[in-house]
Design a protein around this motif. Structure first.
Motif, PDB file in Angstrom:
ATOM      1  N   UNK A  54       0.818  -1.211   0.000  1.00 39.14           N
ATOM      2  CA  UNK A  54       0.000   0.000   0.000  1.00 39.14           C
ATOM      3  C   UNK A  54       0.858   1.271   0.000  1.00 39.14           C
ATOM      4  N   UNK A  55       2.117   1.166   0.429  1.00 41.95           N
ATOM      5  CA  UNK A  55       2.963   2.364   0.513  1.00 41.95           C
ATOM      6  C   UNK A  55       3.080   3.062  -0.838  1.00 41.95           C
ATOM      7  N   UNK A  56       3.081   2.279  -1.933  1.00 41.35           N
ATOM      8  CA  UNK A  56       3.204   2.875  -3.262  1.00 41.35           C
ATOM      9  C   UNK A  56       1.931   3.629  -3.636  1.00 41.35           C
ATOM     10  N   UNK A  57       0.783   3.114  -3.232  1.00 43.40           N
ATOM     11  CA  UNK A  57      -0.478   3.809  -3.517  1.00 43.40           C
ATOM     12  C   UNK A  57      -0.560   5.118  -2.729  1.00 43.40           C
ATOM     13  N   UNK A  58      -0.099   5.090  -1.473  1.00 44.29           N
ATOM     14  CA  UNK A  58      -0.138   6.294  -0.642  1.00 44.29           C
ATOM     15  C   UNK A  58       0.712   7.395  -1.251  1.00 44.29           C
ATOM     16  N   UNK A  59       1.932   7.058  -1.651  1.00 45.12           N
ATOM     17  CA  UNK A  59       2.809   8.100  -2.191  1.00 45.12           C
ATOM     18  C   UNK A  59       2.317   8.577  -3.558  1.00 45.12           C
TER      19      UNK A  59
END
Length: 463
Positions: A54-59
């Motif tokens: 999910x970290x990639x979606x957040x950024x």
């Protein structure tokens, strides 16, 4: 995407052995698998670390709403002459539609950084997208020649939203990403801001051509404002339902340790004072402000520079701005990847700074040659290094100030950039009015040279 707990009956039917085997935990906004062996420090605190997809979606979501906001920074300035005609104001007044982004930042950055440290990423993201959305709809209502004050109000709301955006890339990178990904993630966060500026250079000259009929011109401006408002509203809704404060488990040991520090033990004012006593960081504040302030001045005054030498080339002025920023985005990503692998902050900073100075010098002396393809080439080289410096300065600042908050260090860097941006934009504009474009650009070259010398001196005596 929402906090949905498993069916109650299923949990009641699971026995202890099944739970031990599956290790399933319903966390904040997503299901995560607990590490089979928890890692504890000497005091028995859980320091388990984990990376989430999910970290990639957040950024990327952050990068998207940063894009929407930064697009509006330059949407007036790049068609300066058209908005002058529509609203019946002078060029300096339209310049303030860009400079208001810089002016608003200076008094508000410190309270906003305090809120970021106290309330976290999600609150900041919600306020940023709400203000940005409100500003775009105010502008939709301002498309009349006698409503310049209304369009200025809309731009003010968007500029206030920017204060909640610029300091977040390094914070998101540290909260969500592993130690080998931090610089790359920060570059992606800055990438959205740069892409928004690039689109701001390209799209307004296409959507708002320089036509004489005022009703037709109003319809073109209204279309641009409606498109912006639609995108801003969609991103606001996504942040409401999707943006997550932080992962269940931290991505690094440093973040695991930071979570163990009680919030009431953190003093924002004490952090500011410690940073202001950090001599290498103070030097970075000055040199970063000089470099990025020059970029702000070039971006704001680009339409005037190009139209002065190439009359009627509003569309190409936008394309040249696009070239500057696209080249800078490539430079940002390359710098981010290079820093993740080499950690050579000082050497890379000096090299990029020197090339920014050389690029500005070459651009200044080739602008009036009469060949637009030369301007495209030199502007691209300038953008690669000058815009590529943005994430490098952020990450160098975090490196120099650890363990202080990332939002605090990046906030001070951006505040310096806004101050120098206003000074350089006003000064260069006046110099261009009285002495010509070349003199205005040489003015910026002088300060880039000073910044290069200061950076080189720091590298020489603090290896």
């Amino acid at each position: 995407l929402a906090n949905v707990a498993p069916p109650r009956g299923k949990l009641q039917n699971d026995n202890v052995a099944d739970l031990e085997k599956n290790k399933i935990y319903t966390g904040n906004s997503e299901k995560v698998r607990i590490e089979p062996n928890k890692q504890l420090d000497s005091n028995g605190n859980d320091t388990t670390i984990k990376l989430y997809k999910r970290r990639w979606f957040i950024v990327l979501l952050f990068s998207s709403y940063s894009l929407c906001n930064s697009f509006q920074w330059i949407q007036y300035g790049i068609i300066n002459n058209i908005f002058m005609k529509f609203y019946g104001v002078d060029s300096f007044t339209i310049d303030w539609m860009s400079m208001i982004y810089m002016l608003t930042y200076i008094p508000f950055i410190f309270p906003v950084t305090w809120v970021l440290d106290k309330k976290g990423l999600r609150v900041i993201a919600l306020v940023a997208t709400a203000l940005n959305c409100a500003g775009t709809w105010i502008k939709v209502a301002s498309v009349r020649p006698d409503l310049f004050a209304v369009t200025m109000l809309g731009q003010f709301c968007c500029s206030l939203a920017q204060v909640f955006i610029l300091g977040m890339p390094s914070k998101i990178a540290s909260v969500w990403f592993g130690s080998e990904e931090v610089s790359t993630a920060c570059s992606i966060g800055v990438f959205g801001n740069q892409l928004g500026i690039a689109i701001g250079f390209l799209v307004p000259p296409i959507l708002v051509p320089n036509v004489e009929d005022m009703d037709e011109l109003a319809s073109h401006i209204r279309l641009m404002f409606y498109i912006t408002a639609g995108v801003a509203t969609l991103l606001f809704m996504l942040v409401i339902f999707v943006f997550q404060e932080r992962p269940v488990f931290p991505p690094t040991r440093a973040q695991a340790t930071a979570r163990l520090v009680p919030l009431e033990q953190y003093s924002y004012s004490a952090s500011i004072l410690r940073l202001l006593r950090n001599k290498p960081f103070i030097l970075l504040i000055i040199t970063y402000g000089l470099n990025v302030g020059c970029f702000y001045a070039v971006g704001t005054l680009l339409n005037r520079m190009i139209i002065d030498h190439y009359p009627g080339e509003e569309l190409n002025a936008g394309r040249i701005g696009l070239t500057i920023v696209i080249a800078g985005m490539v430079g940002s990503l390359i710098c981010g990847i290079w820093l993740d692998r080499s950690k050579t902050y000082k050497q890379t900073t000096l090299a990029v700074y020197l090339m920014s100075f050389i690029g500005m010098l070459v651009y200044s002396y080739t602008l009036d040659l009469g060949h637009l393809w030369v301007v495209f080439l030199t502007a691209g080289a300038l953008g690669f290094f000058m815009t590529g410096y943005l994430p490098l300065g952020f990450e160098f600042g975090v490196e120099l100030t650890y363990p202080e908050g990332e939002g605090t260090s990046s906030g001070l860097l951006n505040c310096s950039a806004q101050v120098f941006g206003i000074i350089f934009t006003i000064s260069q504009g006046k110099i261009m009015d009285n002495y010509g474009t070349l003199s205005g650009n040489i003015f910026l070259c002088v300060f880039l040279f000073i910044g290069s010398v200061m950076t080189g001196t720091d590298c020489l005596f603090n290896v």
